[in-house]
Design a protein around this motif. Structure first.
Motif, mmCIF file in Angstrom:
data_model
loop_
_atom_site.group_PDB
_atom_site.id
_atom_site.type_symbol
_atom_site.label_atom_id
_atom_site.label_comp_id
_atom_site.label_asym_id
_atom_site.label_seq_id
_atom_site.Cartn_x
_atom_site.Cartn_y
_atom_site.Cartn_z
ATOM 1 N N LEU A 195 -61.966 6.082 -74.543
ATOM 2 C CA LEU A 195 -63.183 6.356 -73.784
ATOM 3 C C LEU A 195 -64.270 6.938 -74.691
ATOM 4 O O LEU A 195 -65.439 6.536 -74.617
ATOM 5 N N ALA A 196 -63.882 7.862 -75.562
ATOM 6 C CA ALA A 196 -64.853 8.457 -76.496
ATOM 7 C C ALA A 196 -65.385 7.405 -77.468
ATOM 8 O O ALA A 196 -66.582 7.378 -77.765
ATOM 9 N N GLU A 197 -64.525 6.527 -77.948
ATOM 10 C CA GLU A 197 -64.967 5.478 -78.869
ATOM 11 C C GLU A 197 -65.921 4.493 -78.205
ATOM 12 O O GLU A 197 -66.737 3.864 -78.869
ATOM 13 N N LEU A 198 -65.816 4.349 -76.880
ATOM 14 C CA LEU A 198 -66.730 3.492 -76.137
ATOM 15 C C LEU A 198 -68.071 4.177 -75.864
ATOM 16 O O LEU A 198 -68.963 3.594 -75.265
ATOM 17 N N GLY A 199 -68.194 5.437 -76.268
ATOM 18 C CA GLY A 199 -69.450 6.164 -76.112
ATOM 19 C C GLY A 199 -69.479 7.151 -74.969
ATOM 20 O O GLY A 199 -70.489 7.822 -74.755
ATOM 21 N N HIS A 200 -68.392 7.248 -74.222
ATOM 22 C CA HIS A 200 -68.332 8.244 -73.154
ATOM 23 C C HIS A 200 -68.015 9.602 -73.784
ATOM 24 O O HIS A 200 -67.374 9.670 -74.829
ATOM 25 N N ARG A 201 -68.439 10.657 -73.146
ATOM 26 C CA ARG A 201 -68.082 11.996 -73.614
ATOM 27 C C ARG A 201 -66.899 12.465 -72.774
ATOM 28 O O ARG A 201 -66.916 12.350 -71.546
ATOM 29 N N VAL A 202 -65.874 13.011 -73.456
ATOM 30 C CA VAL A 202 -64.610 13.333 -72.795
ATOM 31 C C VAL A 202 -64.202 14.760 -73.101
ATOM 32 O O VAL A 202 -64.175 15.177 -74.262
ATOM 33 N N LEU A 203 -63.857 15.483 -72.026
ATOM 34 C CA LEU A 203 -63.204 16.786 -72.166
ATOM 35 C C LEU A 203 -61.755 16.582 -71.752
ATOM 36 O O LEU A 203 -61.462 16.342 -70.583
ATOM 37 N N TYR A 204 -60.853 16.619 -72.730
ATOM 38 C CA TYR A 204 -59.418 16.425 -72.515
ATOM 39 C C TYR A 204 -58.802 17.792 -72.240
ATOM 40 O O TYR A 204 -58.876 18.696 -73.078
ATOM 41 N N ILE A 205 -58.208 17.940 -71.060
ATOM 42 C CA ILE A 205 -57.583 19.211 -70.685
ATOM 43 C C ILE A 205 -56.084 19.073 -70.889
ATOM 44 O O ILE A 205 -55.441 18.201 -70.286
ATOM 45 N N GLU A 206 -55.546 19.921 -71.738
ATOM 46 C CA GLU A 206 -54.117 19.845 -72.047
ATOM 47 C C GLU A 206 -53.264 20.210 -70.833
ATOM 48 O O GLU A 206 -53.735 20.805 -69.872
ATOM 49 N N SER A 207 -51.988 19.863 -70.925
ATOM 50 C CA SER A 207 -51.045 20.077 -69.828
ATOM 51 C C SER A 207 -51.094 21.515 -69.317
ATOM 52 O O SER A 207 -51.151 22.464 -70.092
ATOM 53 N N LEU A 208 -51.046 21.624 -67.992
ATOM 54 C CA LEU A 208 -51.058 22.948 -67.358
ATOM 55 C C LEU A 208 -49.656 23.432 -67.023
ATOM 56 O O LEU A 208 -49.479 24.554 -66.582
ATOM 57 N N GLY A 209 -48.662 22.586 -67.195
ATOM 58 C CA GLY A 209 -47.284 22.955 -66.901
ATOM 59 C C GLY A 209 -46.919 22.620 -65.464
ATOM 60 O O GLY A 209 -47.411 23.252 -64.543
ATOM 61 N N LEU A 210 -46.101 21.612 -65.284
ATOM 62 C CA LEU A 210 -45.667 21.198 -63.948
ATOM 63 C C LEU A 210 -44.401 21.921 -63.520
ATOM 64 O O LEU A 210 -44.095 21.998 -62.348
ATOM 65 N N ARG A 211 -43.677 22.440 -64.487
ATOM 66 C CA ARG A 211 -42.429 23.152 -64.185
ATOM 67 C C ARG A 211 -42.527 24.559 -64.751
ATOM 68 O O ARG A 211 -43.332 24.831 -65.647
ATOM 69 N N ALA A 212 -41.702 25.435 -64.236
ATOM 70 C CA ALA A 212 -41.685 26.807 -64.744
ATOM 71 C C ALA A 212 -41.134 26.809 -66.167
ATOM 72 O O ALA A 212 -40.187 26.077 -66.476
#
Length: 185
Positions: free
Chosen positions: A34-51
């Motif tokens: 997406l960034a290479e296509l010219g879109h600006r991207v904020l990638y949010i890392e994993s928030l943790g689905l399990r304890a």
């Protein structure tokens, strides 16, 4: 001459993988593409689905998240930033969920504005997105859910919660992508 180009969009991408994981998945590849296509991207890392568990891998990840979570999003390529929010992983109580929602919404709004990103598209891989965003007052123009795994089948996951939240997310999303016919069913 006369060639039409797609409008450039700002994309908030909520992943279930950390950016620097040694084995990239489609989450990192989609963000980079997406960034290479010219879109600006904020990638949010994993928030943790399990304890988290008291294992070396989880403890190492917690320490890394604490270090990164106190910093602003880092630029990893032109038009691509990675953010590591500090939230309670796999919150179970209503209080923990409300706290996470408030912190996430405040910081996402802050960093989005700090980076000058519009609220065009929220692209999520996380079936628990509804615990972070108020679907009734969603600030984004479009919501995309990209389902790449049956997370309910993985060990130590809160399967019932994931199934219920995923169904709610699918009903609310403007677009849903799946990676297999089995996931489509």
């Amino acid at each position: 001459p006369g060639r039409m180009t797609a409008p450039r969009r700002d994309v908030i991408l909520l992943s279930t993988a950390d950016w620097d994981h040694p084995f990239w998945t489609n989450k990192q590849h989609v963000a980079r593409s997406l960034a290479e296509l010219g879109h600006r991207v904020l990638y949010i890392e994993s928030l943790g689905l399990r304890a988290p568990r008291l294992e070396a891998q989880d403890l190492s990840r917690i320490l890394r998240r604490l270090r990164r979570g106190l910093r602003p999003p880092r630029r990893v390529a032109p038009g691509l930033w990675v953010w590591s929010p500090l939230l309670i992983p796999a919150p179970r109580s209503r209080l923990q969920q409300r706290l996470n929602r408030g912190v996430f919404r405040f910081l996402l709004t802050f960093w989005r504005r700090w980076l000058g990103l519009r609220a065009d598209l929220f692209w999520t891989y996380n079936p628990l997105t509804g615990q972070l965003l108020d679907f009734e007052r969603l600030a984004f123009r479009q919501l995309v859910y990209h389902c790449v795994d049956d997370l309910t089948a993985q060990p130590c996951m809160p399967a019932e919660l994931i199934a219920a939240e995923e169904e709610r997310l699918c009903r609310r999303a403007d677009r849903v992508f799946v990676t297999s016919l089995e996931l489509l069913r």
